[in-house]
Scaffold this motif. Structure first.
Motif, PDB file in Angstrom:
ATOM      1  N   LEU A 119       0.828  -1.205   0.000  1.00 13.28           N
ATOM      2  CA  LEU A 119       0.000   0.000   0.000  1.00 13.28           C
ATOM      3  C   LEU A 119       0.865   1.258   0.000  1.00 13.28           C
ATOM      4  O   LEU A 119       0.581   2.217  -0.729  1.00 13.28           O
ATOM      5  CB  LEU A 119      -0.931   0.029   1.215  1.00 13.28           C
ATOM      6  N   ALA A 120       1.911   1.248   0.800  1.00 15.81           N
ATOM      7  CA  ALA A 120       2.799   2.406   0.868  1.00 15.81           C
ATOM      8  C   ALA A 120       3.453   2.663  -0.486  1.00 15.81           C
ATOM      9  O   ALA A 120       3.504   3.808  -0.948  1.00 15.81           O
ATOM     10  CB  ALA A 120       3.869   2.197   1.947  1.00 15.81           C
ATOM     11  N   ALA A 121       3.935   1.613  -1.138  1.00 12.59           N
ATOM     12  CA  ALA A 121       4.574   1.765  -2.441  1.00 12.59           C
ATOM     13  C   ALA A 121       3.583   2.290  -3.478  1.00 12.59           C
ATOM     14  O   ALA A 121       3.917   3.176  -4.277  1.00 12.59           O
ATOM     15  CB  ALA A 121       5.175   0.436  -2.896  1.00 12.59           C
ATOM     16  N   LEU A 122       2.372   1.763  -3.451  1.00 19.39           N
ATOM     17  CA  LEU A 122       1.342   2.204  -4.396  1.00 19.39           C
ATOM     18  C   LEU A 122       1.017   3.683  -4.190  1.00 19.39           C
ATOM     19  O   LEU A 122       0.959   4.463  -5.148  1.00 19.39           O
ATOM     20  CB  LEU A 122       0.071   1.365  -4.224  1.00 19.39           C
ATOM     21  N   LEU A 123       0.817   4.078  -2.940  1.00 17.63           N
ATOM     22  CA  LEU A 123       0.490   5.473  -2.664  1.00 17.63           C
ATOM     23  C   LEU A 123       1.639   6.400  -3.036  1.00 17.63           C
ATOM     24  O   LEU A 123       1.417   7.490  -3.567  1.00 17.63           O
ATOM     25  CB  LEU A 123       0.098   5.650  -1.192  1.00 17.63           C
ATOM     26  N   LYS A 124       2.872   5.971  -2.789  1.00 16.02           N
ATOM     27  CA  LYS A 124       4.029   6.804  -3.160  1.00 16.02           C
ATOM     28  C   LYS A 124       4.100   6.993  -4.668  1.00 16.02           C
ATOM     29  O   LYS A 124       4.364   8.098  -5.153  1.00 16.02           O
ATOM     30  CB  LYS A 124       5.319   6.194  -2.625  1.00 16.02           C
ATOM     31  N   ARG A 125       3.840   5.926  -5.422  1.00 17.01           N
ATOM     32  CA  ARG A 125       3.835   6.041  -6.890  1.00 17.01           C
ATOM     33  C   ARG A 125       2.732   6.992  -7.346  1.00 17.01           C
ATOM     34  O   ARG A 125       2.926   7.811  -8.251  1.00 17.01           O
ATOM     35  CB  ARG A 125       3.641   4.677  -7.540  1.00 17.01           C
ATOM     36  N   MET A 182      -2.332   8.343   3.362  1.00 19.64           N
ATOM     37  CA  MET A 182      -1.127   7.760   3.963  1.00 19.64           C
ATOM     38  C   MET A 182      -1.125   7.958   5.483  1.00 19.64           C
ATOM     39  O   MET A 182      -0.788   7.052   6.239  1.00 19.64           O
ATOM     40  CB  MET A 182       0.133   8.358   3.349  1.00 19.64           C
ATOM     41  N   LYS A 183      -1.519   9.159   5.918  1.00 16.89           N
ATOM     42  CA  LYS A 183      -1.559   9.446   7.357  1.00 16.89           C
ATOM     43  C   LYS A 183      -2.586   8.547   8.051  1.00 16.89           C
ATOM     44  O   LYS A 183      -2.331   8.001   9.124  1.00 16.89           O
ATOM     45  CB  LYS A 183      -1.890  10.909   7.601  1.00 16.89           C
ATOM     46  N   GLN A 184      -3.770   8.408   7.432  1.00 14.90           N
ATOM     47  CA  GLN A 184      -4.831   7.574   8.024  1.00 14.90           C
ATOM     48  C   GLN A 184      -4.375   6.127   8.182  1.00 14.90           C
ATOM     49  O   GLN A 184      -4.745   5.445   9.136  1.00 14.90           O
ATOM     50  CB  GLN A 184      -6.082   7.639   7.164  1.00 14.90           C
ATOM     51  N   LEU A 185      -3.586   5.664   7.222  1.00 14.92           N
ATOM     52  CA  LEU A 185      -3.105   4.290   7.256  1.00 14.92           C
ATOM     53  C   LEU A 185      -1.819   4.134   8.077  1.00 14.92           C
ATOM     54  O   LEU A 185      -1.310   3.031   8.247  1.00 14.92           O
ATOM     55  CB  LEU A 185      -2.875   3.767   5.832  1.00 14.92           C
ATOM     56  N   GLY A 186      -1.296   5.251   8.576  1.00 15.27           N
ATOM     57  CA  GLY A 186      -0.059   5.208   9.364  1.00 15.27           C
ATOM     58  C   GLY A 186       1.157   4.867   8.537  1.00 15.27           C
ATOM     59  O   GLY A 186       2.068   4.189   9.006  1.00 15.27           O
ATOM     60  N   LEU A 187       1.189   5.357   7.284  1.00 12.27           N
ATOM     61  CA  LEU A 187       2.271   5.000   6.369  1.00 12.27           C
ATOM     62  C   LEU A 187       3.297   6.114   6.172  1.00 12.27           C
ATOM     63  O   LEU A 187       4.215   5.956   5.385  1.00 12.27           O
ATOM     64  CB  LEU A 187       1.697   4.615   4.995  1.00 12.27           C
ATOM     65  N   ASN A 188       3.154   7.209   6.842  1.00 17.29           N
ATOM     66  CA  ASN A 188       4.102   8.309   6.608  1.00 17.29           C
ATOM     67  C   ASN A 188       5.222   8.296   7.590  1.00 17.29           C
ATOM     68  O   ASN A 188       5.292   7.601   8.527  1.00 17.29           O
ATOM     69  CB  ASN A 188       3.397   9.660   6.645  1.00 17.29           C
TER      70      ASN A 188
END
Length: 52
Positions: A19-25, A46-52
């Protein structure tokens, strides 16, 4: 910790990384198009998912 639990934890970590890779792309793509609204939405996700 049993094997089943370890596999679940590994799968969850892999899913989160994916998910993090997809959102970054998607953020990079939105930046290349100067789409500020989409960038904001994706960064919020990203923030909601805790990925930042």
């Amino acid at each position: 910790m049993n094997i089943k639990h370890e596999k679940r934890m590994e799968a969850a970590a892999n899913h989160k990384a994916s998910l993090a890779a997809l959102l970054k792309r998607r953020i990079e793509s939105a930046r290349s198009r100067n789409d500020a609204q989409l960038i904001g939405q994706l960064e919020s996700e990203m923030k909601q998912l805790g990925l930042n």
